[in-house]
Every structure is written in structure tokens, then in C-alpha cells.
Motif scaffolding. Structure first.
Motif, PDB file in Angstrom:
ATOM      1  N   VAL A 241       2.039  -0.947 -10.784  1.00 48.95           N
ATOM      2  CA  VAL A 241       1.334   0.137 -10.091  1.00 48.95           C
ATOM      3  C   VAL A 241      -0.169  -0.028 -10.309  1.00 48.95           C
ATOM      4  O   VAL A 241      -0.611  -0.281 -11.437  1.00 48.95           O
ATOM      5  N   SER A 242      -0.934   0.093  -9.243  1.00 47.08           N
ATOM      6  CA  SER A 242      -2.389  -0.004  -9.345  1.00 47.08           C
ATOM      7  C   SER A 242      -3.026   1.307  -8.888  1.00 47.08           C
ATOM      8  O   SER A 242      -2.806   1.752  -7.760  1.00 47.08           O
ATOM      9  N   VAL A 243      -3.771   1.916  -9.802  1.00 42.67           N
ATOM     10  CA  VAL A 243      -4.477   3.169  -9.476  1.00 42.67           C
ATOM     11  C   VAL A 243      -5.930   2.953  -9.849  1.00 42.67           C
ATOM     12  O   VAL A 243      -6.226   2.608 -10.999  1.00 42.67           O
ATOM     13  N   CYS A 244      -6.857   3.153  -8.895  1.00 44.00           N
ATOM     14  CA  CYS A 244      -8.207   2.655  -9.183  1.00 44.00           C
ATOM     15  C   CYS A 244      -9.159   3.664  -9.846  1.00 44.00           C
ATOM     16  O   CYS A 244     -10.016   3.270 -10.599  1.00 44.00           O
ATOM     17  N   SER A 245      -9.018   4.959  -9.584  1.00 47.58           N
ATOM     18  CA  SER A 245     -10.032   5.852 -10.166  1.00 47.58           C
ATOM     19  C   SER A 245      -9.449   6.664 -11.325  1.00 47.58           C
ATOM     20  O   SER A 245      -8.257   7.002 -11.328  1.00 47.58           O
ATOM     21  N   PRO A 246     -10.296   7.007 -12.325  1.00 42.90           N
ATOM     22  CA  PRO A 246      -9.820   7.802 -13.462  1.00 42.90           C
ATOM     23  C   PRO A 246      -9.190   9.126 -13.019  1.00 42.90           C
ATOM     24  O   PRO A 246      -8.192   9.573 -13.578  1.00 42.90           O
ATOM     25  N   LEU A 247      -9.758   9.707 -11.959  1.00 38.43           N
ATOM     26  CA  LEU A 247      -9.229  10.983 -11.465  1.00 38.43           C
ATOM     27  C   LEU A 247      -7.786  10.838 -10.973  1.00 38.43           C
ATOM     28  O   LEU A 247      -6.914  11.664 -11.274  1.00 38.43           O
ATOM     29  N   MET A 248      -7.521   9.763 -10.231  1.00 39.35           N
ATOM     30  CA  MET A 248      -6.157   9.542  -9.724  1.00 39.35           C
ATOM     31  C   MET A 248      -5.204   9.147 -10.848  1.00 39.35           C
ATOM     32  O   MET A 248      -4.016   9.469 -10.812  1.00 39.35           O
ATOM     33  N   LYS A 249      -5.754   8.449 -11.887  1.00 35.35           N
ATOM     34  CA  LYS A 249      -4.918   8.128 -13.051  1.00 35.35           C
ATOM     35  C   LYS A 249      -4.510   9.427 -13.748  1.00 35.35           C
ATOM     36  O   LYS A 249      -3.365   9.590 -14.174  1.00 35.35           O
ATOM     37  N   ALA A 250      -5.461  10.358 -13.852  1.00 37.85           N
ATOM     38  CA  ALA A 250      -5.170  11.654 -14.474  1.00 37.85           C
ATOM     39  C   ALA A 250      -4.143  12.422 -13.639  1.00 37.85           C
ATOM     40  O   ALA A 250      -3.225  13.056 -14.182  1.00 37.85           O
ATOM     41  N   PHE A 251      -4.291  12.328 -12.320  1.00 36.42           N
ATOM     42  CA  PHE A 251      -3.343  12.995 -11.414  1.00 36.42           C
ATOM     43  C   PHE A 251      -1.938  12.428 -11.613  1.00 36.42           C
ATOM     44  O   PHE A 251      -0.958  13.164 -11.726  1.00 36.42           O
TER      45      PHE A 251
ATOM     46  N   ILE B 292       7.870 -13.688  -9.343  1.00 27.82           N
ATOM     47  CA  ILE B 292       7.186 -13.132  -8.166  1.00 27.82           C
ATOM     48  C   ILE B 292       6.847 -11.686  -8.547  1.00 27.82           C
ATOM     49  O   ILE B 292       7.714 -10.973  -9.063  1.00 27.82           O
ATOM     50  N   TYR B 293       5.605 -11.308  -8.334  1.00 27.52           N
ATOM     51  CA  TYR B 293       5.142 -10.030  -8.882  1.00 27.52           C
ATOM     52  C   TYR B 293       4.768  -9.058  -7.770  1.00 27.52           C
ATOM     53  O   TYR B 293       4.094  -9.435  -6.816  1.00 27.52           O
ATOM     54  N   VAL B 294       5.221  -7.824  -7.926  1.00 23.69           N
ATOM     55  CA  VAL B 294       5.018  -6.803  -6.893  1.00 23.69           C
ATOM     56  C   VAL B 294       4.170  -5.673  -7.467  1.00 23.69           C
ATOM     57  O   VAL B 294       4.470  -5.157  -8.545  1.00 23.69           O
ATOM     58  N   THR B 295       3.135  -5.304  -6.733  1.00 19.28           N
ATOM     59  CA  THR B 295       2.259  -4.208  -7.160  1.00 19.28           C
ATOM     60  C   THR B 295       2.181  -3.157  -6.051  1.00 19.28           C
ATOM     61  O   THR B 295       1.850  -3.485  -4.909  1.00 19.28           O
ATOM     62  N   ALA B 296       2.471  -1.925  -6.408  1.00 20.93           N
ATOM     63  CA  ALA B 296       2.285  -0.818  -5.457  1.00 20.93           C
ATOM     64  C   ALA B 296       0.907  -0.219  -5.717  1.00 20.93           C
ATOM     65  O   ALA B 296       0.592   0.159  -6.844  1.00 20.93           O
ATOM     66  N   VAL B 297       0.091  -0.164  -4.678  1.00 20.70           N
ATOM     67  CA  VAL B 297      -1.274   0.340  -4.820  1.00 20.70           C
ATOM     68  C   VAL B 297      -1.295   1.821  -4.427  1.00 20.70           C
ATOM     69  O   VAL B 297      -0.834   2.178  -3.341  1.00 20.70           O
ATOM     70  N   CYS B 298      -1.809   2.652  -5.326  1.00 21.89           N
ATOM     71  CA  CYS B 298      -1.731   4.104  -5.120  1.00 21.89           C
ATOM     72  C   CYS B 298      -3.104   4.758  -5.183  1.00 21.89           C
ATOM     73  O   CYS B 298      -3.415   5.477  -6.155  1.00 21.89           O
ATOM     74  N   PRO B 299      -3.936   4.560  -4.169  1.00 22.07           N
ATOM     75  CA  PRO B 299      -5.245   5.205  -4.208  1.00 22.07           C
ATOM     76  C   PRO B 299      -5.174   6.658  -3.739  1.00 22.07           C
ATOM     77  O   PRO B 299      -4.255   7.037  -3.013  1.00 22.07           O
TER      78      PRO B 299
ATOM     79  N   LEU C  46       0.838  -1.201   0.000  1.00 23.23           N
ATOM     80  CA  LEU C  46       0.000   0.000   0.000  1.00 23.23           C
ATOM     81  C   LEU C  46       0.870   1.247   0.000  1.00 23.23           C
ATOM     82  O   LEU C  46       1.447   1.618   1.014  1.00 23.23           O
ATOM     83  N   ALA C  47       0.956   1.854  -1.185  1.00 24.58           N
ATOM     84  CA  ALA C  47       1.577   3.181  -1.274  1.00 24.58           C
ATOM     85  C   ALA C  47       0.422   4.176  -1.206  1.00 24.58           C
ATOM     86  O   ALA C  47      -0.459   4.040  -0.346  1.00 24.58           O
ATOM     87  N   SER C  48       0.333   5.110  -2.127  1.00 29.44           N
ATOM     88  CA  SER C  48      -0.738   6.119  -2.122  1.00 29.44           C
ATOM     89  C   SER C  48      -0.539   7.015  -3.335  1.00 29.44           C
ATOM     90  O   SER C  48       0.581   7.107  -3.865  1.00 29.44           O
TER      91      SER C  48
END
Ligand SMILES: NC(=O)c1ccc[n+]([C@@H]2O[C@H](COP(=O)([O-])OP(=O)(O)OC[C@H]3O[C@@H](n4cnc5c(N)ncnc54)[C@H](OP(=O)(O)O)[C@@H]3O)[C@@H](O)[C@H]2O)c1
Length: 255
Positions: free
Chosen positions: A225-235, A173-180, A135-137
Motif C-alpha cells: 500500500v502506498s499513501v503519500c501524505s502524512p494526513l492520509m496516513k493518519a486517516f 512479482i510485486y503489487v502496490t495499491a496506491v491510495c492518495p 490506483l486505488a484511493s
């Protein structure tokens, strides 16, 4: 024979608890979910709601003795860790000068040092196709005034996770940083302690269910990297293509 285990830190609340529910529902090959946080009673209550067998591990991830015990537990059980989900963390908003230094260093201890230690502890027990979710941000994308230490710590998590993803790639082995962006959890009960609130928090808030669904999906697709909302993707995109000084200038006018 060693068990297939999912290790979840920060499982007593918010995103960690939601990961426990979704993993319980979706991952039938997981034999045991290890639930980690300080509030034991919450973990016990959660374990009663899950179908999968659990191990409740009440501990402070930033405490040396607790981590020593966790290293010993791993050595004793030799689990096959199929998923490691590092959710334990917190943020405090306010000016650097306004938050007691002990609290600011505490944030680094949990969000940065403990996450690194927990990852290192689990590495020898990871197997082919293990997933690590950190969990990043969205705060990792840009320095944040009134959230300086938290955002800097999350930049570390993002950078650390992507580097680790490259190191572990050949081992499959796969690593994903989640950036909500803002998520509706207890996070903000602590975060607003010093009187500052996040820019456009209410307008951009998403549910933990959505963040976790997207994170598991992106982890499955081996995304770093995982970003869930379109707004945060735009950011995220804006922080990559625009000079940060320009974004700081624009943000001065946003409420
Ligand atoms: N909510 C958001 O807006 C948001 C946005 C971006 C990123 N994130 C990140 O997502 C992660 C999860 O946050 P959340 O939103 O789910 O917040 P939350 O509901 O407050 O959950 C935080 C979890 O961390 C655990 N924790 C905190 N300090 C710990 C310690 N020293 N040792 C062990 N466990 C500890 C807490 O459990 P105990 O108190 O029982 O120990 C709790 O289970 C954090 O890393 C946060 O920075 C959150």
C-alpha cells in the motif's frame, strides 16, 4: 527477442501521464511504454515528449471489443511486461439517488471490472521483479457518503491488489495499491458534475508528481500500500483503530 514493456492505462491525463514521464526518466531498461486511454490525440502528444519508444493504444478499457483487441496484441507481441500501471478510472460525487444508474454502473465497469480484466490480460506476460501498481484511493479505507459507489469500488481495488500481491509473492512479482487523497488532476472536472464536493478537498490536495514519486518508491520497496501524505496516513490509521460509526459522526461536523 521480446521487449521490456511498461503498460500504463489512463495515460492521457493526470496520474497516468505523470507515471509515463517518471518511468521515461528513471527506468532505462524499459524498451517501450504502452500508452492507453480513449483520447488518442493526447497520447500522441505525450509520446512526442518521451525519450523511450512508445506504443499508442487508443481504447476504452471497459469496452469488450477493445479489450479483445488488446488480448490479441499481447498474444502477437508477447512482451515482457516489467511494469503494469492501472490508472484509468473516474469518480462521480453525489447521493446514490441523484446520479443516473448508468453512470454509477459505468464507474464500476471502469474502476473495478476493467482494472481486473487488464490485470488478468497482462498476468501471463509478467516476469520476475515485475511491478504492478493499481490506483486505488484513500476512499478505499472507509465507506463515503456522497461517493458511495466510487469508494466501494476503490475498496475492491485495495482488497484485490493485496490478495494478488500475496498470490504473486513467490514469483517475485510485486503489487502496490496506491491510495492518495485528493490529487490536482482533471479528476475533479468529472467528479463534481452532480454538485457535491469532497470534504476538505482544497486543504488536502497534493500534486500528481508527489503521488507518483511515492508510488514508485513504495513499489520498489515491495510495499502493498502506498499513501503519500502524512494526513492520509493518519486517516488510514484512524480507519483501522476507530469504530467507523465514530468517524462518520465526526465527519458530519467537518466542512
Ligand atoms: N485525482 C484524485 O484526486 C484521485 C485520488 C485518488 C485516486 N485517484 C485515482 O487515480 C486514477 C487516475 O485519476 P486521475 O486523478 O489521473 O484522473 P484524470 O486526470 O481524470 O485521468 C483519468 C484517466 O483515465 C482514463 N480513462 C477514464 N475512463 C477510461 C476508459 N473507459 N478507458 C480508458 N481510459 C479511461 C482517462 O483517459 P481518456 O478520457 O482519454 O480515456 C484519463 O487518462 C483513477 O483511478 C482515480 O480514481 C484519483
Amino acid at each position: 527477442m521480446s521487449k521490456n514493456v511498461a503498460v500504463i492505462t489512463g495515460a492521457s491525463s493526470g496520474l497516468g501521464m505523470e507515471f509515463a514521464f517518471q518511468i521515461d526518466l528513471l527506468f532505462t531498461k524499459i524498451d517501450e511504454i504502452w500508452l492507453i486511454a480513449r483520447r488518442k490525440e493526447r497520447l500522441v502528444e505525450l509520446s512526442k515528449l518521451l525519450e523511450t519508444k512508445t506504443k499508442v493504444i487508443p481504447m476504452d478499457v471497459a469496452n469488450k471489443e477493445d479489450m479483445d483487441r488488446f488480448y490479441a496484441l499481447l498474444k502477437q507481441e508477447k512482451p515482457k511486461i516489467r511494469m503494469l500501471i492501472n490508472c484509468a478510472g473516474y469518480g462521480l460525487m453525489g447521493k446514490v439517488s441523484d446520479i443516473p444508474i448508468v453512470k454509477q454502473l459505468g464507474m464500476i465497469d471502469v474502476n473495478v471490472r476493467a482494472l481486473t480484466n487488464m490485470t488478468y490480460a497482462c498476468l501471463p506476460y509478467l516476469t520476475k521483479h515485475t511491478r504492478i501498481i493499481q490506483l486505488a484511493s484513500a476512499a478505499a479505507f472507509l465507506p463515503q457518503k456522497n461517493f458511495a459507489v466510487y469508494a466501494a469500488g476503490k475498496s475492491y481495488v485495495l482488497s484485490f491488489s493485496r490478495a494478488l500481491a500475496e498470490e504473486l509473492r513467490q514469483k517475485h512479482i510485486y503489487v502496490t495499491a496506491v491510495c492518495p487523497g485528493p490529487v490536482a488532476t482533471e479528476f475533479f472536472v468529472h467528479a463534481d458534475t452532480y454538485g457535491h464536493s469532497l470534504l476538505m478537498k482544497e486543504k488536502t490536495m497534493v500534486t500528481p508528481d508527489r503521488v507518483v514519486k511515492q508510488a514508485l518508491h513504495d513499489s520498489h520497496r515491495k510495499k502493498q500500500v502506498s499513501v503519500c501524505s502524512p494526513l492520509m496516513k493518519a486517516f488510514m490509521l484512524a480507519t483501522k483503530i476507530l469504530p467507523h460509526r465514530l468517524i462518520f459522526f465526526i465527519m458530519r461536523f467537518l466542512k
